[in-house]
Each structure stands twice: as C-alpha cells, then as structure tokens.
Design an enzyme around this catalytic site. Sequence first.
Site, mmCIF file in Angstrom:
data_model
loop_
_atom_site.group_PDB
_atom_site.id
_atom_site.type_symbol
_atom_site.label_atom_id
_atom_site.label_comp_id
_atom_site.label_asym_id
_atom_site.label_seq_id
_atom_site.Cartn_x
_atom_site.Cartn_y
_atom_site.Cartn_z
ATOM 1 N N ASP A 14 0.765 -31.787 -5.822
ATOM 2 C CA ASP A 14 2.101 -31.550 -6.571
ATOM 3 C C ASP A 14 2.773 -30.229 -6.309
ATOM 4 O O ASP A 14 2.166 -29.126 -6.127
ATOM 5 C CB ASP A 14 1.621 -31.251 -7.986
ATOM 6 N N ASP A 107 6.911 -35.753 -5.100
ATOM 7 C CA ASP A 107 6.779 -35.065 -4.926
ATOM 8 C C ASP A 107 4.756 -35.157 -5.352
ATOM 9 O O ASP A 107 4.782 -33.494 -5.597
ATOM 10 C CB ASP A 107 7.010 -34.093 -5.220
ATOM 11 N N GLU A 108 4.052 -36.102 -5.065
ATOM 12 C CA GLU A 108 2.986 -35.892 -5.944
ATOM 13 C C GLU A 108 2.194 -36.768 -5.223
ATOM 14 O O GLU A 108 2.698 -37.828 -4.695
ATOM 15 C CB GLU A 108 3.254 -36.550 -7.763
#
Length: 397
Positions: A14, A107-108
């Site tokens: 993350d 973003d993950e």
Amino acid sequence: MRDPSWSCHLLHVDMDAFYASVMVRDRPDLDDVPVIVGGGYRGVVLSANYLARGSGVRSGMPMTRARRACPAAVVVPPDYDTFSTVSSSVIETFRRITPTVEVVSLDEAFLDVSGTARRLGSPLQIAEYLRARVHDEQRITCSVGVAASVSIAKLASRRAKPDGVLVVPPGEVTTFVHPLDVGELWGVGEKTAGQLHRLGLHTVGDVAHTPLRTLQRAVGQALGRQLHDLAWGTDRSTIAARDASVFGGDPDKSMGAQETFGRDTDDREVVLREMLRLAARVSNRMRVAGVAGRTVTITVRFADFTTVTRSRTLPEATDVTREIHQTATRLYDALGLQRARVRLVGVRVEGLVPRASVQRQLVLGEREHGWADADRAVDRAALRFGSSAVRPASLLP
DNA sequence: TCTGGGGTCCTAGGACCC
DNA sequence: TCTGGGGTCCTAGGACCC
C-alpha cells in the site's frame, strides 16, 4: 532463528498517502508543509500527507472541514495522468519480483511470492527489497503487510504505516486481529460498525465469539459469513494475477458518470443538458471498450443529500448516446419533480456485454443505425481533434 | 460553500414461469 | 380452490471500497 515470514506467501503493498506523495515529490518547497490533494468547489479530500493528517485531516473529508482543521495546508489539485504513470511503474517493479500480482487500485496490490521466495529470500526480505526499489525508483514510500491470507495481509500493511513492514504469521493471527476494532475489518464501514456496537460487539474478538446465526441476523447473510471468516483469519489465501486497467482483467459490469453541480438547480433544462453530457461521456467509453448494455440507471441527489435512483431495462443492449440520453430523460421526467433542488445527477449503463454479441434487431432499423453512425463519427473526430471538438448542439457554449 | 466520482455486491419485494 | 416451492428477471435502495 527461523524467519517467521517463511510461513506466509502473500504481500499487501500500500503506497503511503499516494496522491499527496506524488504531488509533493518534485516540489521541495512543500517538504515540511501540510499538503492536501483535492479542492474544487464542493469537493472532498482525496489524499493528505502525514503533516496534514496530524491536524485531523482525513481522506473523504469535505474540503471545507479540512481547511478549517488545517488552515496552514497547501491544497493542490490532483493530476491523474501522473498518478497512473507512477502507478504503472510501481506495478512493473512488482512484476519483476513475481508474476502473480493482483492490482486492487492505483496505490494498492497483492503479491504472491510463494514461487520467488527461494530466489530472493524470505517474504520479509522480499518486502524490504521491494520497498527499497520503490523508494529508489519513485522517491515515494510504501508499507507492506506479510501474511498467509488476503485480509490479514491487508490489515498488517495498515498497521505497518507509514513506511514499514509487518509480518503476521498464521500462528499469530488471532492475537493480532482480535484486539482490533470491528471497524478495521474489510466490509465494515460506519453503519455496520454502529450496528455491531449496538450489539455490544466492539472488537474483532467479540465478533469471533458470536454465533454465526446471530451475526447474520444482525448484518445479513453474506456479510455475517464474511465477518465470521475474517475474525478467524480464514478468508481467501490465493490471489489472481490481474490488472484492473489492462486488457485481460475482469471486464467492467457497468460504466457511469455523475457530476455535482457548482450550485444546486431546479431547472429541468440544466439537468437534462448535464445528462446529455454524461450520456455522451459514458457511451464513448463504452464504444472504446467495445461493450453495450441494456439497463440505464439515473441517480438524482437533492440539496438535502437524499438520493434516488431509477432504472429501465431496454429490450436490446445499446451504446448509442441518443438512446441512453432519451432513456435517462424519461426516467428523470417520471420523477415528476416540482422545483426540487438538484445537487447531483448521474447516468450509468449496467449489464455490459461485448458489442459483438449484440444482435441488433433490423426492425428497429435505419434511424437508430443513423445515430450509431453519428456516434462513431463523433468518436473519430474526438480522437483527432480532442473531445471538445464535436458535441451535440445543445452543449455548445 | 459540509459531504467527489468510479465502481461492486447484497437485500428485498414483486412479477412471472414451471 | 385455500394453497408449494424454486428460479430468474427487474427495480430500488443501501453499504462499502478506493
């Protein structure tokens, strides 16, 4: 001593305050300044750096409140092109480590390192290696959770933030999750947390020791089952290599667009014109993706934030701007609004299927084909001259 | 100037069919 | 003629996630 991460094969990565980190990394002047990404009129916080979070700023918070909470913050508008470029590079870095990367969002991502653990070291060593690479290449930081199941890895990365790693081996799952607040669990938002609290269930351990039936009566069949699994760490332990944004990922089931007006309006013409703009945007995306859909849904949010949806399923799937807009207009008119103040409208098409699989009935015939041809001409012009080059007459300034 | 925009999934009731 | 169960589709709303 044996590295406990050897019993784990999943990494959840993350990025830390992703949008904010990307926006400030080339701006040394913002180094020691609280930064909020967001803005616009009537907007919410998309991301905030840790200095701003220190003042209580959270993502999703209305901008007005965020500015009050942190008057010193610099507000910068988001730059999605840069976000997705950085995101793609980071994903590439992941793929150099393992081919099994499940991208969750910009973003993950989850990584299955069971095949690479021997070559690159233990999962913990891989996590540290990966963090170093991302930092060297992108000058932003990320946090990693290492575990044997998806939800535990995700919870672990959250606890590792910012800029850290946390390993939760199978034997430590219950000691790790049971003290957490129920709100930490995936699928438990504000409402469900409140419901569970009213039942006297505050920690994940409380949920774990509640009979499944009781749980399901309280929050429903599916969610009850899910919470029970999460509370014992017995959720999914495999991931599927996929990338949401690239060919080969799961096909979209719906496509939509919505917009909040700068000022609430009670003017039908203003609303319908906005719906035309939204229908054009959505149908263009559908044609680019080569899909068509049968169900048109509109969303109308009023000044008091109450929201209604209306939908209509057509006999045939369509990707034609005019058909979508006409359906949306009928749905809107059927609401029979009298001077209601409208804050937001949305248009969505559901039940998407490949356009090639749609047999357009000839009886519906020439006229509709004419509009479809017109759409394709607009698409071509937009490709050459930009999306503002061709538009319906009613959308001319 | 309270509260974005893109999605997914679940629930529940009614229609309709077998 | 006093009462069945499924299964599927459609619609509306709600919760949640990033």
